[in-house]
Design a protein around this motif. Structure first.
Motif, PDB file in Angstrom:
ATOM      1  N   VAL A   1      81.128 -87.261 -24.258  1.00  0.00           N
ATOM      2  CA  VAL A   1      81.221 -88.713 -24.528  1.00  0.00           C
ATOM      3  C   VAL A   1      81.266 -89.463 -23.213  1.00  0.00           C
ATOM      4  CG1 VAL A   1      82.390 -88.427 -26.712  1.00  0.00           C
ATOM      5  CG2 VAL A   1      83.716 -88.590 -24.623  1.00  0.00           C
TER       6      VAL A   1
ATOM      7  N   SER B   1      81.687 -82.434 -27.948  1.00  0.00           N
ATOM      8  CA  SER B   1      80.597 -83.353 -27.610  1.00  0.00           C
ATOM      9  C   SER B   1      80.907 -84.026 -26.284  1.00  0.00           C
ATOM     10  CB  SER B   1      80.444 -84.401 -28.709  1.00  0.00           C
ATOM     11  OG  SER B   1      81.645 -85.131 -28.798  1.00  0.00           O
TER      12      SER B   1
ATOM     13  N   ASP C   1      85.966 -82.144 -29.684  1.00  0.00           N
ATOM     14  CA  ASP C   1      85.050 -81.482 -30.629  1.00  0.00           C
ATOM     15  C   ASP C   1      83.843 -80.886 -29.911  1.00  0.00           C
ATOM     16  OD1 ASP C   1      83.419 -84.547 -31.818  1.00  0.00           O
ATOM     17  OD2 ASP C   1      83.758 -83.696 -29.830  1.00  0.00           O
TER      18      ASP C   1
ATOM     19  N   GLY D   1      73.011 -84.074 -30.340  1.00  0.00           N
ATOM     20  CA  GLY D   1      73.528 -82.828 -30.912  1.00  0.00           C
ATOM     21  C   GLY D   1      73.001 -81.593 -30.209  1.00  0.00           C
TER      22      GLY D   1
ATOM     23  N   GLY E   1      78.348 -79.020 -23.302  1.00  0.00           N
ATOM     24  CA  GLY E   1      78.678 -79.512 -24.641  1.00  0.00           C
ATOM     25  C   GLY E   1      77.433 -79.996 -25.365  1.00  0.00           C
ATOM     26  N   ARG E   2      77.637 -80.864 -26.323  1.00  0.00           N
ATOM     27  CA  ARG E   2      76.503 -81.408 -27.083  1.00  0.00           C
ATOM     28  C   ARG E   2      76.368 -82.881 -26.740  1.00  0.00           C
ATOM     29  NH1 ARG E   2      78.176 -81.674 -31.925  1.00  0.00           N
ATOM     30  NH2 ARG E   2      80.235 -80.818 -31.501  1.00  0.00           N
ATOM     31  N   ASP E   3      75.095 -83.282 -26.584  1.00  0.00           N
ATOM     32  CA  ASP E   3      74.886 -84.688 -26.266  1.00  0.00           C
ATOM     33  C   ASP E   3      74.878 -85.486 -27.561  1.00  0.00           C
ATOM     34  OD1 ASP E   3      71.288 -84.506 -25.632  1.00  0.00           O
ATOM     35  OD2 ASP E   3      72.480 -84.218 -27.462  1.00  0.00           O
ATOM     36  N   ALA E   4      74.532 -86.792 -27.408  1.00  0.00           N
ATOM     37  CA  ALA E   4      74.556 -87.683 -28.593  1.00  0.00           C
ATOM     38  C   ALA E   4      73.641 -87.166 -29.703  1.00  0.00           C
ATOM     39  CB  ALA E   4      74.156 -89.092 -28.167  1.00  0.00           C
TER      40      ALA E   4
END
Lengths: 635, 318, 494
Positions: C404, C402, C400, C338, C333-336
């Motif tokens: 978390v 990301s 989404d 992005g 996914g995407r980290d904090a």
């Protein structure tokens, strides 16, 4: 054309022969059913080629059926020489001629296809055979089997037989509608076109016959309400085994017994039984004996050579008093002999083959109907008397087919269940009744009955012993069981008046031919009667009384005896037929025999000839009892 | 019989357990020192251990010294004719599949005159314990050569020594289709003999056990003076026949996977040292009795008569 | 929620009753045969019976009356003793009634709720078991009679006091089960104790422990350590004679194991994860698989009759990767910031709980300052001192895309620790992994290595010796050739 003449006859014998695979058998079956439905009595015999795939258009290839149809409801034997033969080729015809089964004035219906065949050899052979047959007095009627069949079917090989049946239907003035039903029944399950073609061909044959036969035969029938069955002796034995409640049949393949096992293999499992094919004849009887010992009397079916191999086990069955039933479908001997041919020459072996003294029950059915019922009797005697019972059938009964009253299956008794009740303390394994020799059988699982069943000589406790007194006792106990059974046998009934000039004695499948000959002879004013034995061991009572009513007694049996005419043969060295030998010893009378080994059943006419010959020579002979003065004290 | 009904029989069985003498019949008449005594005793112990009612066991034998065993065992016994114990046993098993059968034969009885039946019995895989007491001679009839008599030995029919190499029955058994159990033991190894017969009894199928045995009268020197000088190797496996520590002075042990038919065949061919123990076991081979009886059930009388009637219809000509 | 279980119970019941019916039918038929045999002993040699048995062929040849006299002498004495006859005749109607019952009363195996009074439950169980035992008692008596082994002196006493306690394990396997339904609460201690009390009686009852939520409630103030309460999965340690099955639809053999469990011949506990009241089948399947994968609901089978060793009786093989503690998942996914990133996250109990509504309050957003945050798996391995002030977190993939982080509450951490310890315990007692095995492994490895090294060394030595020898031989041969070529004379071989 002038309408054909209808000749009324009491009976006729017709043979249908072709190459193997051309369907003569099916034609014969159809014709036989047609006659049966009309109410004729029937006896049919298969004509079997001796090899599995013989080359076509040769003598060895002839396959088909002989059908004897009569007015009377019961036809008891295969009859005399054939009156009509329908042959698909001349070699098949020649084979029947050489087998001696065609009357001199036989009517020959033969496929004329070979007369104009491309291959010259066929044309020549055809002419030669027909000439030969004609020279003996036959009437030849060439019929266009092949030619007509091709008009309806693509492959003449697959249709000729139906055309042939149609011809016969016309020849014997039978109902074509009934034949239609019969054919539909036989071909049931096949494609519609096949059935329709068959019916069309049969009809074509019928029309041809009606149009062209100048003379037709009427063997009128007496229709009856009693339902009848048609089957051969081996099938009857198989069904009889089921109805007798056997659960295990153990066998090894041997001609001509195997078809009984085939039948049984197909049906037995529906009735809770099965057929075990063992690794050899000895194992077959071993398994049957083991099963019987364990409480379920078993059956083994074999022929002559198999009987020889089973001999040691037969002795074991007798010594251990284990019930067992052996069926011997006799064939031509000795050794491999004539596997597919008819003979009755295992009698002495059945009686005395096992070494030492081994008394056993030997019975012989004389008709196919008796083949069905005899196994119930055999099993019951085997179990009640703890004895070995040998049933002697033969290839004649095995392959012939006869119509008889349909057995009433609802009367099939329910066999008692296995007896596992505890054995009271002190019961002996061989608790011989001193008078009858009978004793209660103990089977594995019964509490308190443990002990060894041994092939060694033993006493009442079952223990092996070697002394003179107990050996004598053991023999005596096993032997007297035969006497105990004999006491309950009825004397055989005499076919004909109880007194006369000549008495014929027979056993097994010769009954029909003997009685037919006797009836004809009596019709001509000759004082001859016959007696037929079904129990050979023990022999029934009353024989000497019966024999005393006649000037001469001969046995009629299909086994070997030396020819009196032979210069080397004297009264001292002449070898007699097997039943004659037994009866001479049992009655001390000079009983003679008509005993030959032609490999086929006797024809009534042959027996008739012998009767006439004997009665012709009889003028100098006194009562047979005087040639051997009775031993003092003998009854 | 359904499984539940069978269970009820087993469960209700043990009112009083049987004692050893309940399996004894008369005093055995074998010679002193004959290994047959040991086999008899081992069998009696197995029957007692499994608490079998004497009337529910059948022993079948041929002819020979060893074949006298049914006389001395208090069960139902059948002392038949030479070489034919196996067909008789097959008949007993087919007729009464609920009764266990033990078959006792000698080497001549089984391998010579009974050879044909022996081969086929393995293939039938009838559920029975088959013990062949192999003393490598015909003893009862006073010393004739047998198929396993060692090379060169003098007997009454081979006074100048045997002409042929002895047969190896182990390799024959392993070569037959459907073989499901093969073990070898000896009467001079009593603990091993007991365990082997126990194992054979447990197996469902034809448990073929060859028991080497020295005849003290006619072959006193056989098997290295009755086992003293006879090289053996004990086959070992978790599920095999346990090897008592005392036996180890007779021979070494060797790990052997008795589930592997190829390994078993290799071992079966080896004769020196003689492999003792469980050579092969496959519990999944169906028995002939199962195959035949599983195909059908017994109809009740009414159904029987109906079916017979329908059968008769096939032959009826209306 | 319990329909599935009840269906399975019903199926097993139906099969057992059918088997009983078959056995009864056979036994009745065999008893009837015994009577028929007696009839045969009394009358089988009467002339009419004899004639029928011999068949029509006999009629002309045999005098049946005479034969009857000859044969009839001995057999009447073989008739059954009157006492035995009476017993058999009385058995038949009893067995007939029982056969009827198999299709009716026995068949309706209703199950009982565990909330009933314990005494009441015991009474109901005894009643059910004794009803079945009654049938088996009758069958045993009948089989003895059939085999003529019923001895009044011994057996009357044996069968007078006959209850389910006399039944053997194989017979028990074929008995319709007595099932108790227990709906487990979040605090299930009391229920488990009641279950144990009932199981201790030894009655072969089956307790179906059902739950749809896996949330456990612990007494507050507990340090993160092993809680003292019972877990259902370790029941076999305490009660080695009790059959345990914990399973759910995530197990491909679920139905089979359920049937086997219900037929075990001993007291048993069947713990099942059930769907919520309005949960769809597909959703439940996914949830069950997650529960198994996270070790929240390990699939265990403990069958005391399977083998003689405890270790062999416990079976964890239906769990994915039973040799591992946690199963790793890769989150992409995407980290904090992005950027795309992949992390390997061990799938713990907390990860499972993240998708369960009842745990919503236990997972919260992390604080802004990240220095107290520690991955959950590490946190669980920390000592007490190391844990002070730290917050355990897990990483999840949000809708989404990301990645978390969520912080677990102390209660959540406690349950994670509990589950981890349980899983490790199960691994060890089932022989998959334990310190002794590891020690042996290490020892073997070093022994083997040492052996290899020794072998290598000796081979090297051999090679060197061989090389030296060849060298010498080569020199000798070279010198000889030189002599020959120089002098033209073959040197002697000395």
């Amino acid at each position: 054309m002038a309408p054909s003449r209808l000749v009324r006859l009491p009976e006729h014998t017709v043979e249908i022969v072709s190459d193997a695979g051309e369907g003569a058998q099916k034609a014969a079956i159809a014709f036989a059913q047609l006659c049966a439905k009309a109410g004729n009595g029937l006896w049919t015999v298969e004509i079997i080629p001796s090899e599995i795939r013989p080359p076509p258009h040769t003598i060895g290839s002839a396959s088909g059926n002989r059908i004897r149809l009569a007015e009377r409801s019961k036809v008891t034997n295969a009859g005399n020489r054939a009156n009509v033969v329908l042959a698909f080729n001349e070699m098949a015809l020649l084979s029947r001629l050489e087998a001696g089964s065609l009357a001199d004035d036989v009517l020959v219906l033969i496929d004329d296809h070979w007369a104009t065949h491309d291959d010259e050899r066929y044309r020549i052979s055809y002419r030669e055979v027909l000439d030969k047959v004609r020279s003996r007095g036959a009437t030849i009627r060439e019929v266009p089997l092949e030619r007509e069949t091709i008009r309806h079917a693509e492959d003449a090989q697959q249709g000729k037989n139906m055309f042939a049946v149609g011809l016969l239907c016309a020849l014997y003035n039978k109902d074509m509608d009934v034949l239609d039903d019969v054919i539909r029944g036989i071909f049931k399950g096949k494609a519609r076109e096949v059935i329709e073609l068959a019916v069309r061909l049969a009809d074509a044959g019928y029309q041809y016959g009606v149009k062209h036969f100048e003379q037709r035969f009427e063997i009128q029938a007496v229709p009856t309400d009693i339902p009848k069955v048609a089957m051969n002796g081996n099938t009857a034995l198989a069904l009889g085994a089921v109805s007798a409640g056997f659960e295990i049949c153990s066998m090894y393949p041997i001609t001509p017994a195997t078809s009984a096992s085939h039948e049984l293999s197909g049906i037995f499992e529906d009735f809770g039984g099965f057929v075990h094919q063992a690794e050899d004849e000895i194992a077959a009887i071993g398994v049957a004996l083991g099963a019987s010992y364990a409480g379920k009397t078993a059956l083994t079916i074999t022929s002559g050579p198999g009987m020889a191999l089973k001999t040691e086990f037969q002795g074991l069955a007798v010594m251990t008093e284990t019930p067992l039933v052996i069926v011997d479908v006799q064939r031509g001997g000795p050794s491999t002999g004539l596997p597919t041919k008819i003979e009755q020459s295992d009698l002495l072996h059945a009686l005395y083959g096992a070494p030492g003294d081994a008394p056993k029950v030997v019975i012989a059915p004389s008709t196919i109907e008796e083949c069905y019922y005899i196994l119930s009797l055999a099993r019951k005697i085997a179990e009640e008397f703890r004895m070995l019972v040998i049933v002697l059938s033969d290839a004649n009964l095995a392959t012939g087919q006869q119509l008889f009253d349909r057995p009433d299956v609802s009367q099939t008794p329910r066999r008692p269940p296995l007896d596992l009740s505890p054995v009271p303390l002190g019961t002996l394994p061989y608790d011989w009744d001193p008078t009858t020799g009978l004793s209660q059988r103990l089977i594995p699982g019964q509490p308190g009955g443990m002990g060894v069943t041994t092939s060694l000589n033993h006493d009442r406790n079952g223990k092996a012993c070697y002394d003179a007194e107990r050996n004598q006792r053991g023999h005596s106990m096993r032997s007297r069981k035969l006497a105990a059974l004999q006491q309950s046998l009825n004397a055989p009934s005499v076919h004909g008046p109880p007194e006369g000039d000549l008495l014929l004695v027979g056993w097994g499948s010769t009954r029909g031919a003997i009685e037919e000959a006797v009836d004809i002879a009596r019709g001509e004013g000759l004082a001859v009667s016959s007696v037929h034995l079904q129990f050979l061991s023990p022999l029934p009572p009353g024989l000497r009384e019966i024999f005393a009513g006649f000037r001469q007694i001969i046995t009629v049996e299909l086994n070997y005896s030396d020819d009196w005419e032979d210069p080397l043969i004297t009264k001292e060295n002449r070898r007699y037929g097997q039943l004659a030998w037994i009866l001479r010893a049992a009655t001390l009378l000079d009983i003679d025999c008509y005993a030959k080994v032609p490999g086929r059943p006797y024809m009534p006419v042959e027996i008739m000839d012998e009767i006439k010959r004997i009665l012709g020579n009889q003028s100098g002979i006194e009562s047979p009892a005087e040639t051997f003065p009775a031993i003092a004290g003998a009854n | 019989m359904s499984m539940l009904a069978e269970l009820c029989v087993i469960e209700s069985g043990a009112a009083d357990p049987h004692t050893l003498d309940e399996y004894e019949s008369e005093t055995p008449r074998w010679c002193k020192g004959c290994g047959d005594h040991g086999v008899l005793a081992a069998l009696q112990r197995v029957l007692r251990k499994n608490n079998l009612d004497p009337e529910d066991v059948v022993s079948v034998s041929g002819i020979g010294c060893s074949s006298r065993l049914p006389h001395y065992l208090n069960t139902y016994g059948f002392h038949g004719i030479h070489g034919r114990a196996l067909p008789i046993s097959t008949g007993v098993r087919l007729a009464r599949p609920e009764l266990p059968v033990v078959v006792i034969m000698g080497d001549g009885d089984c391998f010579s005159i009974g050879g044909n039946h022996w081969l086929h019995a393995i293939r039938y895989n009838i559920d029975a314990v088959v013990l062949v007491l192999d003393n490598e001679v015909y003893a009862l009839t006073k010393m004739q050569v047998s198929p396993t008599t060692p090379d060169g030995w003098k007997t009454n029919t081979t006074p100048h020594g045997t002409y042929l190499q002895p047969m190896n029955p182990l390799s024959v058994v392993m070569g037959m289709t459907n073989v499901s159990f093969l073990a070898q033991t000896a009467t001079w190894l009593p603990a091993h003999l007991d365990e082997t017969i126990e194992k054979a009894w447990e197996h469902h199928g034809l448990s073929f056990v060859r028991i080497l045995q020295r005849c003290p009268v006619f072959m006193p020197k056989a098997f290295g003076d009755g086992g003293l000088n006879f090289p053996v190797v004990f086959l070992e496996h978790e599920d095999g026949i346990p090897v008592h520590p005392l036996l180890l002075k007779r021979g070494a042990t060797r790990a052997h996977n008795h589930r592997d038919i190829n390994e078993a065949q290799r071992v079966a061919v080896s004769v020196d040292p003689a492999p003792m123990g469980l050579l092969y076991r496959n519990p999944d081979v169906p028995t002939y009795e199962e195959i035949r009886w599983n195909r059908q059930e017994r109809p009740d009388h009414r159904t029987f008569v109906e079916r017979l009637d329908a059968l008769m219809d096939r032959y009826t000509v209306s | 929620m319990q329909e599935q279980i009840l269906q399975a119970v019903d199926d097993v019941c139906r099969d057992q009753c059918a088997a009983l019916e078959v056995a009864l039918a056979e036994t009745i038929s065999e008893l009837q045969d015994v009577l028929r045999l007696d009839e045969h002993h009394r009358h089988g040699h009467d002339p009419d019976q004899l004639e029928r048995a011999l068949g029509p062929f006999a009629a002309t040849n045999l005098n049946v009356g005479s034969l009857s006299r000859v044969l009839g002498a001995g057999t009447r004495s073989r008739a059954m003793a009157p006492a035995r006859l009476k017993r058999v005749q009385e058995l038949l109607p009893t067995l007939g009634e029982m056969k009827e019952a198999c299709a009716t009363s026995l068949r309706s195996c209703a199950s009982v709720d565990i909330d009933k009074e314990e005494n009441e439950i015991r009474e109901l169980a005894e009643e059910h078991l004794n009803r079945v035992a009654g049938v088996l008692r009758a069958l045993r008596i009948a089989q003895l009679e059939i085999r003529s082994k019923y001895v009044s002196e011994t057996h009357d006493a044996v069968f007078a006091e006959f209850s389910w306690r006399q039944l053997g394990p194989e017979e028990l396997r074929l008995c319709p089960p007595f099932v108790l339904i227990a709906r487990l609460k979040e605090d299930s201690s009391a229920q488990l104790l009641k279950m144990m009390s009932l199981l201790e009686s030894g009655m072969p009852i089956k307790i179906a422990a059902l739950r749809s939520s896996l949330r456990q409630v612990y007494a507050s103030g507990l340090d993160i350590s092993v809680p003292p309460m019972m877990t259902i999965e370790t029941l076999p340690l305490a009660m080695r004679g009790v059959y345990l099955l914990q399973s759910c639809v995530a197990d491909p053999d679920f139905q089979t194991r359920l049937s086997e469990g219900l037929s075990a011949p001993r007291p048993g506990v069947i713990s099942v994860l059930c769907p919520r009241d309005d949960e769809e089948q597909a959703a439940f399947q996914g949830r069950a698989e997650r529960a198994v994968r996270s070790r929240a609901f390990p699939i265990c089978l403990y069958d005391p009759d399977h083998a003689s060793g405890f270790v062999t009786c416990i079976d964890l093989s239906a769990n994915p990767s039973p040799d591992k503690v946690w199963i790793n998942e890769t989150l992409s996914g995407r980290d904090a910031q992005g950027s795309a990133v992949e992390i390997d996250e061990p799938f713990t109990f907390a990860h499972f709980a993240a998708s369960e509504p009842e745990f919503a309050a236990e997972l919260t957003a992390p604080p802004a300052v990240a220095d107290r945050l520690v991955p959950m798996t590490d946190y669980l391995e920390f000592s007490r001192r190391q844990r002070l002030g730290k917050l355990p977190f897990i990483s999840l993939l949000a809708k989404d895309g990301s990645i978390v982080r969520k912080v677990a509450s102390p209660m959540m951490a406690l349950q994670c620790s509990d589950r981890l310890h349980l899983w490790r315990t199960l691994q060890e007692i089932s022989g998959i992994d334990n310190p002794h095995v590891n020690a042996t492994r290490t020892t073997l490895r070093s022994e083997f290595a040492a052996e290899q090294e020794a072998q290598l060394k000796s081979q090297q030595l051999e090679l060197e010796k061989d090389a030296a020898r060849r060298e010498r031989a080569a020199v000798v041969s070279a010198v000889r050739k030189l002599v020959v070529s120089l002098s033209g004379v073959e040197p002697s071989d000395s």
